[in-house]
Design an enzyme around this catalytic site. Structure first.
Site, short mmCIF file in Angstrom:
data_model
loop_
_atom_site.label_atom_id
_atom_site.label_comp_id
_atom_site.label_asym_id
_atom_site.label_seq_id
_atom_site.Cartn_x
_atom_site.Cartn_y
_atom_site.Cartn_z
N CYS A 287 -1.38 4.39 -9.45
CA CYS A 287 0.02 3.80 -10.27
C CYS A 287 -0.22 3.20 -11.52
CB CYS A 287 0.77 3.17 -9.12
SG CYS A 287 -0.09 1.50 -8.58
N HIS A 345 2.54 -2.14 -6.61
CA HIS A 345 2.99 -0.78 -7.12
C HIS A 345 3.42 -1.13 -8.65
CE1 HIS A 345 3.90 3.26 -7.85
NE2 HIS A 345 5.21 3.01 -8.23
N ASP A 368 9.05 5.19 -13.75
CA ASP A 368 8.02 5.33 -12.69
C ASP A 368 7.31 6.62 -12.92
OD1 ASP A 368 6.20 4.92 -11.00
OD2 ASP A 368 7.29 4.44 -9.50
#
Length: 676
Positions: A287, A345, A368
């Site tokens: 991530c 995250h 994202d």
């Protein structure tokens, strides 16, 4: 000739004295006035809505009263032709325009100020010149230039109000990523690298090889005026799940056919590898790697952006805004749910006005690029207004419900015995406990939690657990369990504790420590229970990136009521020392001696010790020092020579590992300021 001036290819319909010798793109001047200095040494890079200057030099003196000049910009099959005015006429905000100031007119040359509309497409344009007199016409291909968004211009949808914000969110090529757990936050440096050679070209190539451009070039060019569209295209292109994107993701198993995600320290190396491999995916990302590469691309193209970490981030697979977790009656966590909670995250926030929505949704937007769920059939997420998440506007585009669950889902914890649920609790505070980004102008974190979560109800727990101090490698883990009896009668209890190792994005593995005891608590009494896990019980199990999950289950022996509390945290490693002779401010193209060392404070002999030093823009290759055995109290050392090839903030990294641990035990970095 260099990039500032070049010979011109032209065609004259009827020969006369109006022959163009060369064009000077005034690159140094334009890059300084357009805040694009350093993005490219090979082509003109300017921002939309602002005028840029080009100087036309001719072989013969020109009588301008007898000639007219037109410029033409071409983008794909679209083109726009517009006159050059020899007057003080203002630039049009809606169309391409050009004018010449009186002081810029000379017998052999003329300087033209060209201005694009503020809502121009982000792309590489061709510039043409047409010169006409009563009898003659000359057509010239002048060259190409790159047009970017303009966050300095108030009419651009990505405009930011403060200069310090622009310096941090557009110009800064250095950042921090926050990892670990909400109780033991660690920071990792990242070199965004937007001023490294070839990075701009890679960012432009991402747009050119996107599915949108490949399927319909003209529509793609027209839609590139919109930062919302740009963010969705680029978000999908950072991962390779649907396209020729940059990074392949991998979260477990071997990384021998690529690079482990924890080894990346900057975006430039990743983008260079993607370009040099003919757009083959770079292996591997997780991530924070996806997010940092996207942040680089957005900053290069002129969209203000920052990297944001959500601690205890939920992945709500069934979109019901709840996460279910299952535990045994002794506190061992089971992997029974499709939902999950990552210790952290990382995603990106970008800044823009949402002209497609109401004014209240302007500002920071979540984007994202980590491929988790599809959005409109593609692995991307956002842009979604942060304000829409806070106001729980679930239908706000794009992907508001998924992002809301990531930061504010309810956690239902179930205690299971013999296939039956024997205890149940709901935690409305665990998810999204802390949301961090790097502060403007400093290395301190800025807490963004309040921008995502409006409600702050205090927890109501009968059992809680805390660490007595933040543990360091080699120290005991000291825990404090607090049990509160809110009833009017005594209780006879059994306490079970269980410790497991886990990675940030996964469920725990096997346990490495457990204990239990029986106790009695009086009405309205509060008991404080202390526990200690010795270093010998965990130290060879841990790397710097591992997380300890500890759960306590307290059972009432009479009522059979069970209550659960959990904690997750990192164990801090000892630091690597990095010293540069002469200090942390160095000159370009000069050698500097650097000393790096790590001391074994673990109290045990470490076999196969490796000290690795690397730094993009400072070292050509990684430097490794190895010792067969590193005794307690002994240091492993490396002396390397560094030399910077470009100015800016550079990062020198040191990592330590040994054969008794499966990964990196310690990681440190040093910021270095490079000047001409």
């Amino acid at each position: 000739m260099d990039c500032m001036q070049q010979a011109v290819n032209g065609r004259a319909l009827i020969a006369d004295h109006c022959q163009l010798k060369f064009i000077n793109f005034e690159t140094q001047h334009n890059h300084a006035t357009h805040e694009t200095a350093g993005l490219s040494a090979h082509q003109l890079v300017v921002r939309r809505g602002w005028a840029f200057k080009v100087t036309l030099v001719f072989h013969q003196p020109i009588n301008w009263s007898k000639h007219s000049l037109d410029l033409e910009v071409q983008l794909g099959n679209n083109s726009e032709r517009f006159p050059v005015h020899f007057t003080a006429q203002c630039h049009s905000p809606l169309r391409w325009s050009a004018r010449v100031f009186p002081d810029d007119v000379h017998s052999h040359s003329v300087s033209v100020h060209v201005c694009s509309p503020v809502l121009s497409s982000v792309a590489s344009y061709h510039l043409l010149l047409h010169i006409q007199s009563h009898h003659n016409m000359h057509n010239y291909e002048l060259g190409t230039f790159v047009l970017l968004c303009n966050p300095w211009f108030k009419d651009d949808p990505v405009s930011m109000p403060l200069e310090v914000q622009l310096q941090e969110y557009i110009q800064s090529d250095y950042g921090l990523v926050y990892v670990g757990t909400h109780q033991s936050v660690r920071q990792q440096p990242w070199a965004f690298g937007q001023y490294e050679s070839g990075v701009l070209e890679a960012c432009m190539q991402l747009l050119q090889v996107s599915p949108q451009h490949q399927s319909d070039r003209q529509t793609d060019y027209l839609r590139r005026v919109d930062p919302v569209y740009l963010c969705r295209v680029l978000c999908a292109m950072v991962n390779c799940n649907d396209d020729l994107g940059v990074l392949a993701g991998k979260w477990q198993g071997s990384y021998k056919d690529g690079v482990s995600p924890t080894e990346w320290t900057g975006s430039a190396e990743i983008l260079h590898q993607w370009m040099s491999s003919n757009c083959s995916p770079v292996r591997y990302g997780q991530c924070w790697v996806f997010a940092c590469v996207l942040c680089t691309v957005l900053r290069v193209l002129g969209i203000p952006s920052r990297v944001v970490t959500v601690f205890n981030a939920a992945h709500d697979a069934n979109a019901n805004l709840t996460i279910e977790e299952y535990y045994s009656s002794r506190g061992e966590k089971f992997n029974l749910s499709k939902d999950s909670i990552w210790n952290f995250h990382v995603w990106v926030e970008c800044w823009m006005r949402r002209v497609d929505l109401r004014e209240e949704f302007d500002g920071w937007q979540v984007v994202d690029p980590t491929p988790q769920e599809k959005s409109a059939g593609v692995f991307c997420c956002g842009p979604c207004p942060v304000s829409a998440v806070q106001k729980r506007c679930l239908r706000c585009p794009f992907d508001a419900s998924f992002i809301l669950a990531s930061v504010d889902a309810d956690v239902i914890r179930l205690i299971v015995r013999d296939g039956l649920v024997v205890g149940r609790s709901m935690d409305t505070e665990w998810v999204g406990q802390l949301i961090y980004t790097k502060n403007i102008g400093s290395d301190k974190p800025e807490n963004l939690t309040h921008t995502y979560k409006a409600r702050t109800s205090p927890p109501h727990l009968e059992v809680s657990m805390d660490m007595e101090k933040a543990p360091s490698m080699g120290d005991s883990i000291c825990l404090c369990v607090t049990v509160s009896n809110h009833s009017s009668h005594p209780r006879f209890l059994t306490e079970h504790l269980n410790a497991q190792l886990k990675h940030y994005n996964s469920s725990p593995h096997e346990n490495f420590w457990r204990t239990h005891r029986q106790l009695e608590i009086q009405p309205f009494q509060v008991l404080t229970l202390h526990h200690s896990i010795q270093a010998s019980q965990y130290k060879f199990l841990l790397t710097q990136d591992d997380i300890v999950n500890i759960a306590v289950v307290v059972k009432d022996m009479r009522s059979k009521e069970r209550v659960l509390a959990t904690q997750e945290f990192n164990i801090c490693s000892h630091q690597i020392t990095i010293e540069i002779e002469g200090g942390d401010s160095i000159q370009m193209k000069k050698n500097y001696k650097t000393h790096v060392s790590y001391t074994n404070h673990c109290g045990n002999v470490l076999a196969g010790a490796v000290l690795c030093v690397d730094g993009y823009g400072l070292l050509q290759n990684k430097h490794e020092t190895r010792l067969a055995l590193l005794q307690p109290g002994e240091s492993i050392q490396a002396s390397v020579s560094i030399m910077a090839s470009s100015p800016g903030t550079k990062l020198l990294h040191g990592t330590f590992s040994h054969s008794q641990s499966p990964g990196v035990v310690c990681r440190s970095f040093q910021k270095i300021s490079v000047h001409d």
